[in-house]
Scaffold this active site. Structure first.
Site, PDB file in Angstrom:
ATOM      1  N   GLU A 411      33.363  35.405  37.968  1.00 21.34           N
ATOM      2  CA  GLU A 411      33.238  36.041  36.640  1.00 21.34           C
ATOM      3  C   GLU A 411      34.549  36.745  36.261  1.00 21.34           C
ATOM      4  O   GLU A 411      34.548  37.792  35.603  1.00 21.34           O
ATOM      5  CB  GLU A 411      32.074  37.052  36.603  1.00 21.34           C
ATOM      6  CG  GLU A 411      30.745  36.505  37.061  1.00 21.34           C
ATOM      7  CD  GLU A 411      29.943  35.780  35.996  1.00 21.34           C
ATOM      8  OE1 GLU A 411      30.290  35.885  34.810  1.00 21.34           O
ATOM      9  OE2 GLU A 411      28.980  35.096  36.364  1.00 21.34           O
TER      10      GLU A 411
HETATM   11  C1  FAD Z   1      31.262  30.840  45.446  1.00 18.07           C
HETATM   12  C2  FAD Z   1      31.913  30.616  44.130  1.00 18.07           C
HETATM   13  C3  FAD Z   1      31.148  30.269  43.033  1.00 18.07           C
HETATM   14  C4  FAD Z   1      31.762  30.007  41.798  1.00 18.07           C
HETATM   15  N1  FAD Z   1      30.993  29.589  40.741  1.00 18.07           N
HETATM   16  C5  FAD Z   1      31.612  29.127  39.614  1.00 18.07           C
HETATM   17  C6  FAD Z   1      30.861  28.464  38.587  1.00 18.07           C
HETATM   18  O1  FAD Z   1      29.622  28.348  38.652  1.00 18.07           O
HETATM   19  N2  FAD Z   1      31.523  27.961  37.517  1.00 18.07           N
HETATM   20  C7  FAD Z   1      32.878  28.064  37.393  1.00 18.07           C
HETATM   21  O2  FAD Z   1      33.418  27.592  36.394  1.00 18.07           O
HETATM   22  N3  FAD Z   1      33.631  28.707  38.346  1.00 18.07           N
HETATM   23  C8  FAD Z   1      33.030  29.215  39.456  1.00 18.07           C
HETATM   24  N4  FAD Z   1      33.774  29.822  40.448  1.00 18.07           N
HETATM   25  C9  FAD Z   1      35.209  29.917  40.283  1.00 18.07           C
HETATM   26  C10 FAD Z   1      35.685  31.350  40.087  1.00 18.07           C
HETATM   27  O3  FAD Z   1      35.341  31.808  38.822  1.00 18.07           O
HETATM   28  C11 FAD Z   1      37.205  31.355  40.366  1.00 18.07           C
HETATM   29  O4  FAD Z   1      37.349  31.202  41.761  1.00 18.07           O
HETATM   30  C12 FAD Z   1      37.874  32.614  39.887  1.00 18.07           C
HETATM   31  O5  FAD Z   1      37.894  32.661  38.483  1.00 18.07           O
HETATM   32  C13 FAD Z   1      39.315  32.714  40.392  1.00 18.07           C
HETATM   33  O6  FAD Z   1      40.029  31.534  40.195  1.00 18.07           O
HETATM   34  P1  FAD Z   1      40.834  30.862  41.423  1.00 18.07           P
HETATM   35  O7  FAD Z   1      39.888  30.736  42.559  1.00 18.07           O
HETATM   36  O8  FAD Z   1      41.485  29.644  40.934  1.00 18.07           O
HETATM   37  O9  FAD Z   1      41.908  31.946  41.824  1.00 18.07           O
HETATM   38  P2  FAD Z   1      43.336  32.139  41.157  1.00 18.07           P
HETATM   39  O10 FAD Z   1      43.209  32.190  39.688  1.00 18.07           O
HETATM   40  O11 FAD Z   1      44.284  31.169  41.752  1.00 18.07           O
HETATM   41  O12 FAD Z   1      43.684  33.615  41.679  1.00 18.07           O
HETATM   42  C14 FAD Z   1      44.194  33.890  42.981  1.00 18.07           C
HETATM   43  C15 FAD Z   1      44.635  35.342  43.000  1.00 18.07           C
HETATM   44  O13 FAD Z   1      45.675  35.552  42.034  1.00 18.07           O
HETATM   45  C16 FAD Z   1      45.302  36.557  41.118  1.00 18.07           C
HETATM   46  N5  FAD Z   1      45.803  36.220  39.790  1.00 18.07           N
HETATM   47  C17 FAD Z   1      45.634  35.064  39.095  1.00 18.07           C
HETATM   48  N6  FAD Z   1      46.220  35.141  37.896  1.00 18.07           N
HETATM   49  C18 FAD Z   1      46.767  36.370  37.811  1.00 18.07           C
HETATM   50  C19 FAD Z   1      47.505  37.069  36.817  1.00 18.07           C
HETATM   51  N7  FAD Z   1      47.763  36.534  35.614  1.00 18.07           N
HETATM   52  N8  FAD Z   1      47.922  38.301  37.100  1.00 18.07           N
HETATM   53  C20 FAD Z   1      47.650  38.877  38.276  1.00 18.07           C
HETATM   54  N9  FAD Z   1      46.944  38.294  39.253  1.00 18.07           N
HETATM   55  C21 FAD Z   1      46.504  37.054  39.022  1.00 18.07           C
HETATM   56  C22 FAD Z   1      43.784  36.618  41.164  1.00 18.07           C
HETATM   57  O14 FAD Z   1      43.290  37.872  40.755  1.00 18.07           O
HETATM   58  C23 FAD Z   1      43.520  36.319  42.631  1.00 18.07           C
HETATM   59  O15 FAD Z   1      43.628  37.496  43.378  1.00 18.07           O
HETATM   60  C24 FAD Z   1      33.162  30.146  41.664  1.00 18.07           C
HETATM   61  C25 FAD Z   1      33.928  30.514  42.775  1.00 18.07           C
HETATM   62  C26 FAD Z   1      33.330  30.737  43.985  1.00 18.07           C
HETATM   63  C27 FAD Z   1      34.195  31.082  45.166  1.00 18.07           C
END
Ligand code: FAD
Length: 604
Positions: A411
């Site tokens: 979220e």
């Molecule tokens: C168990 C699970 C269930 C999920 N369910 C869903 C679902 O039903 N539908 C769906 O669409 N998604 C889902 N997700 C995805 C989830 O919403 C994303 O994992 C989340 O939004 C983070 O994206 P990412 O994993 O690509 O991390 P990234 O975006 O790569 O982030 C990695 C790190 O970098 C930081 N970061 C990224 N951008 C910035 C910035 N601009 N400035 C500072 N810091 C930054 C983040 O805060 C984090 O600490 C789920 C994930 C999990 C693990």
């Protein structure tokens, strides 16, 4: 709902808590639930005890089928339809009731609460909020009853926090009858058993993505990856979803072309506050289990709950849960009232709900961050209180700790939400929706002036605490006001500063909500009956003030130098000063003794 009882003039706009004082009678508290809501809470608790808590081991053993089975049972009992309007087969209850069910249904296992949240929130809300009449008639009743389940496909391998950068494509057929969707979605909750996906894809080279309702039909180019091997929420189905020229009727587009990012973000606003609610009952149950254990576990011929070190933990855990309840239900009722006002002004329920939640997007982000971090802390201390047994997979502490971890990630990560909270507030100020400039200028003038040396009268309950909260707000205005002046639109690039400012904002909202709840209850039920709640309110404010001091200093020295820095640091000291320091050790002892004698959390 009738708007007669809503005090329109005193209903805060989103973010306005920072610059407007709130009277305790104007906030909603858990103690204000009506009989219908209390019954709803009881039946939700019964469902959780019977179907979820009694079987938490099955959720640990990756019994995905059991998650689906219990979701279906929740549907039969109407628990999936609370937020859905009656015209689409739902119960059409208000936002507070929706939060209540989300809160109490989520305490036993993160697997079920994720499935529940993904289905009722981001899996269903995009249709109820943005769907056409035909789309709503076709899909919502099935989703509300649990005949069908929904999932939300936004994230891709290359598009996580940067959600609008997805590569999934939607190509319109030559006859204009359908779109062909091709792309890879990742981390999709409920993917293993859902009947429809809300899919976000890009049409041609559009700047923004577009939303679609896609029925789950494996013969239509839809395949799933294996279940992800996860740290926690073991029985929540999380899989990749591949779309290979999946044909979607053109009428299944949600809202308009290019509106997908807006839909995704608004669905997440609702999702965020509900996720905060979903982290409340877990805290209460952990406190209950930890207290029972600490009452029974004997070391050095003494129940460990008698030790000050354990009391401090129980007191902090309990205080956090009480604080989180106070802030969540305050915001929930603000949203409910705003929706009712908009409906009374002639908006459809759909428009009213959208705008009502959007209005409080700042509070939704604040709550998501704060409550997800509190549940993590509480489960961690729960393990500590259980000692070695806490580390054992045979006790519920271990799984609770692992399950809690995801809430800081999905979220919108807590980093993104922290930056959003401050960013949205600054934007609201620029648009003139919240007057930050006037109060920030006044704080600047106050800093230049001579401080008052009058001895204030703090004899009334919370007089000193309310004065302190007013001053903590000034810290935010001082820090954020100067930062905006200094960096202008480049403020976004100063992330560490934004994080610090956000922490101040979060603490102000939480501490104020708690004091107001307790003040309201002390007025109507008597101070005596609220003595532990008064102690928790004072303890939290003390801890919040410490955070404000630390984060305020960090922010100030990052951008101010010389005389300006000295003046702001003096202001920080003045704005965070107690006339009478609370004895936090005595407060913690008082709180822990009450929880120990009640053998659990009894403040909801
Ligand atoms: C168990 C699970 C269930 C999920 N369910 C869903 C679902 O039903 N539908 C769906 O669409 N998604 C889902 N997700 C995805 C989830 O919403 C994303 O994992 C989340 O939004 C983070 O994206 P990412 O994993 O690509 O991390 P990234 O975006 O790569 O982030 C990695 C790190 O970098 C930081 N970061 C990224 N951008 C910035 C910035 N601009 N400035 C500072 N810091 C930054 C983040 O805060 C984090 O600490 C789920 C994930 C999990 C693990």
């Amino acid at each position: 709902m009738s708007t007669e009882t809503i005090d329109k003039d005193n209903l805060l706009r989103g973010g306005q808590f920072l610059v407007k004082e709130t009277n305790c009678d104007d906030i909603f508290t858990l103690e204000d639930l009506n009989e219908e809501q209390k019954m709803m809470r009881e039946s939700t608790k019964e469902f959780v005890d019977r179907e979820l808590w009694a079987h938490w081991e099955r959720f640990e053993k990756k019994d995905y089928a059991y998650t689906e089975e219990t979701m279906r049972k929740a549907g039969e009992l109407g628990l999936l339809s609370v937020a859905v309007p009656e015209s689409y087969g739902g119960m059409g209850m208000g936002f507070v009731s929706t939060m209540l069910v989300c809160d109490y249904i989520s305490g036993a296992t993160g697997s079920f609460s994720t499935a529940f949240g993904a289905h009722t929130g981001i899996g269903t809300m995009p249709i109820t909020l943005y769907g056409t009449e035909e789309q709503k008639q076709k899909y919502v009743p099935k989703l509300a009853s649990g005949e069908w389940f929904g999932a939300y496909c936004l994230t891709e391998p290359g598009a996580g926090s940067d959600a609008n950068s997805g590569k999934t494509k939607a190509v319109l057929s030559e006859d204009g009858k359908y779109y062909s969707i091709t792309g890879q979605k990742m981390w999709i909750s409920n993917a293993g058993f859902c009947n429809l996906f809300i899919v976000f894809a890009r049409i041609e080279d559009d700047k923004n993505i577009t939303g679609f309702i896609v029925e789950n039909d494996p013969s239509n180019g839809i395949t799933l990856g294996d279940e992800e091997k996860k740290l926690g929420i073991h029985s929540s189905s999380t899989r990749q979803v591949f779309f290979n020229e999946t044909k979607v009727p053109a009428e299944n587009m949600l809202s308009e072309r290019g509106n997908g990012f807006k839909i995704a973000m608004n669905a997440l606003n609702v999702g965020r506050i509900k996720l905060a609610a979903a982290c409340l009952e877990a805290q209460r149950r952990i406190i209950g289990e930890a207290t029972k254990y600490a009452n029974e576990r004997i070391q050095f011929k003494t129940p460990i709950i008698s030790f000050g070190a354990i009391k401090a933990k129980i007191a902090d855990m309990t205080t956090n849960a009480y604080v989180d309840e106070s802030a969540c239900y305050r915001a929930a009722k603000n949203i409910e009232d705003r929706i009712a006002i908009r409906e009374a002004e002639g908006n459809t329920h759909q428009e009213a709900e959208l705008k009502g939640v959007e209005e409080y997007a700042i509070e939704c982000s604040i709550l998501k961050v704060a409550v997800s971090e509190h549940v993590q802390h509480t489960t961690d201390e729960g393990i500590q209180i259980f000692g070695g047994m806490g580390f054992s997979a045979d006790t519920p502490m271990e799984s609770a700790w692992r399950d809690a971890r995801i809430s800081r990630i999905y979220e919108g990560t807590n980093e993104i939400n922290r930056m959003l909270a401050v960013g949205m507030l600054v934007k609201k100020a620029m648009k003139g929706h919240v007057d930050l400039l006037g109060p920030a200028t006044a704080v600047g003038e106050e800093l230049m002036g001579i401080p008052s040396f009058d001895t204030p009268d703090f004899s009334e309950l919370f007089a000193e605490e309310k004065d302190l909260i007013k001053r903590l707000k000034k810290v935010f205005l001082m820090v954020a006001g100067s930062a905006v002046q200094k960096f202008g639109p480049q403020l976004d690039e100063h992330q560490q500063l934004l994080m610090a400012a956000s922490d101040i904002l979060i603490q102000v909202y939480l501490a104020e909500s708690t004091i107001l709840r307790t003040e309201k209850n002390a007025k109507r039920f008597g101070e005596e009956s609220q003595s532990t709640q008064i102690a928790m309110s004072k303890l939290y404010l003390y801890r919040a003030t410490d955070i404000v001091i630390q984060k305020g200093k960090e922010a100030i020295v990052s951008f101010a130098e010389g005389d300006e820095q000295r003046m702001m640091l003096m202001g920080l000291k003045r704005f965070t000063k107690y006339t009478n320091n609370p004895n936090v050790v005595a407060l913690r002892t008082q709180i822990a003794n009450k929880v120990a004698s009640d053998n659990g959390y009894t403040f909801d």
